[in-house]
Design a protein around this motif. Structure first.
Motif, PDB file in Angstrom:
ATOM      1  N   CYS A   1      83.657  40.063  62.071  1.00 54.00           N
ATOM      2  CA  CYS A   1      83.893  40.560  63.677  1.00 54.00           C
ATOM      3  C   CYS A   1      84.576  39.618  64.675  1.00 54.00           C
ATOM      4  O   CYS A   1      85.679  40.012  65.081  1.00 54.00           O
ATOM      5  CB  CYS A   1      82.712  41.523  64.100  1.00 54.00           C
ATOM      6  SG  CYS A   1      82.831  42.060  65.599  1.00 54.00           S
ATOM      7  N   CYS A   2      83.736  38.452  64.776  1.00 56.92           N
ATOM      8  CA  CYS A   2      84.193  37.420  65.879  1.00 56.92           C
ATOM      9  C   CYS A   2      84.920  36.346  65.341  1.00 56.92           C
ATOM     10  O   CYS A   2      85.226  35.233  65.939  1.00 56.92           O
ATOM     11  CB  CYS A   2      83.013  37.279  66.842  1.00 56.92           C
ATOM     12  SG  CYS A   2      81.898  36.212  66.053  1.00 56.92           S
TER      13      CYS A   2
ATOM     14  N   CYS B   1      76.914  39.573  66.406  1.00 60.95           N
ATOM     15  CA  CYS B   1      77.524  40.868  66.232  1.00 60.95           C
ATOM     16  C   CYS B   1      76.842  41.853  65.590  1.00 60.95           C
ATOM     17  O   CYS B   1      76.883  43.219  65.889  1.00 60.95           O
ATOM     18  CB  CYS B   1      79.036  40.608  65.535  1.00 60.95           C
ATOM     19  SG  CYS B   1      80.043  39.602  66.313  1.00 60.95           S
TER      20      CYS B   1
ATOM     21  N   CYS C   1      81.823  35.483  60.270  1.00 60.51           N
ATOM     22  CA  CYS C   1      81.625  36.627  60.560  1.00 60.51           C
ATOM     23  C   CYS C   1      82.925  37.406  60.803  1.00 60.51           C
ATOM     24  O   CYS C   1      83.973  36.958  61.312  1.00 60.51           O
ATOM     25  CB  CYS C   1      81.090  36.633  62.390  1.00 60.51           C
ATOM     26  SG  CYS C   1      80.895  38.313  62.847  1.00 60.51           S
TER      27      CYS C   1
ATOM     28  N   CYS D   1      77.926  37.737  62.069  1.00 62.39           N
ATOM     29  CA  CYS D   1      76.726  36.732  62.691  1.00 62.39           C
ATOM     30  C   CYS D   1      75.773  37.755  63.468  1.00 62.39           C
ATOM     31  O   CYS D   1      75.928  38.912  63.559  1.00 62.39           O
ATOM     32  CB  CYS D   1      77.841  35.834  63.854  1.00 62.39           C
ATOM     33  SG  CYS D   1      78.130  36.649  65.074  1.00 62.39           S
TER      34      CYS D   1
HETATM   35 ZN   LIG Z   1      80.340  37.718  65.203  1.00 62.77          ZN
END
Ligand SMILES: [Zn+2]
Length: 236
Positions: free
Chosen positions: A186-187, A226, A184, A223
């Motif tokens: 983002c995270c 997110c 992911c 993911c």
């Molecule tokens: Zn994520």
């Protein structure tokens, strides 16, 4: 359970605007629809072949594919959980009382059938009702992918130029995930750390904000967590 399959299916049920589209028609139209289903679906269910509808259907493929992936993860995770308690649970309960076992393990059983797919139906019934003909097309993932290619080909013909953009196909989704290292962006959650993690493809600029183009630069791996929080923010 970590997997978001239930929310995901609910998402798609909401998306599924008209689950069953039925068009009552003549025998001839029904027969034609059987021969050229996409052409007739567009014509009689008023689906335009333009960039907007191309992007819309690509997004459907994207979301339904995520669901299919989620289903597999859900089943794999459930099996792993059951396996982990296998030695402690009497065989008879395993055989006859799976629902109770699910309850005790905190697994809520729910329907993971394919009913969230839209379908298009042409139906001819003779006036006396004694003769009929029907043509039903379920928009599951493989059919939706073909439909996306169909729309793209119609656009191409209209514009008499080669489409500059790529189509959101299974290949492209896989390519983006590979590019992002199956993580992911983002995270940072990764398939390596969470084998059942549901990774989805997200358009950085969404379709409804003018980001209709499917270009690798506009796509990223997120993911499901997110992705959900991103769409919540966009909607609210
Ligand atoms: Zn994520």
């Amino acid at each position: 359970m970590k997997v978001s399959i239930k929310e995901n299916i609910q998402d798609c049920n909401e998306l599924n605007l008209q689950a069953d589209n039925i068009y009552n028609c003549s025998r001839q139209v029904c027969a034609n629809a059987r021969n050229q289903p996409f052409k007739y679906i567009c014509k009689y269910f008023k689906i335009s072949c333009n960039e907007d509808s191309l992007a819309f259907h690509e997004d459907l493929v994207n979301r339904f594919s995520a669901i299919e992936q989620g289903k597999k993860s859900y089943i794999a995770e459930r099996e792993a959980l059951i396996k982990s308690v296998h030695t402690e649970v009497p065989t008879l309960i395993m055989l006859f009382s799976m629902n109770r076992l699910y309850r005790e393990l905190g697994i809520r059983p729910f329907d993971i059938e394919d009913k969230y797919y839209p379908s298009y139906r042409f139906l001819y019934v003779s006036s006396g009702g004694n003769s009929s003909l029907e043509c039903t097309v379920d928009f599951d993932v493989p059919t939706l992918e073909k439909f996306v290619h169909y729309i793209a080909s119609v656009i191409e013909k209209k514009n008499s130029m080669v489409c500059q953009r790529q189509l959101m196909t299974n290949n492209l989704r896989e390519q983006i995930k590979r590019r992002d290292g199956y993580k992911c962006v983002c995270c940072g959650a990764s398939l390596e750390d969470e084998p059942h993690l549901l990774l989805e493809i997200d358009r950085i600029i969404p379709v409804f904000k003018g980001g209709g183009k499917t270009l690798p630069e506009n796509l990223q791996t997120l993911c499901w967590r997110c992705n959900r929080s991103k769409s919540d923010k966009l909607v609210n």
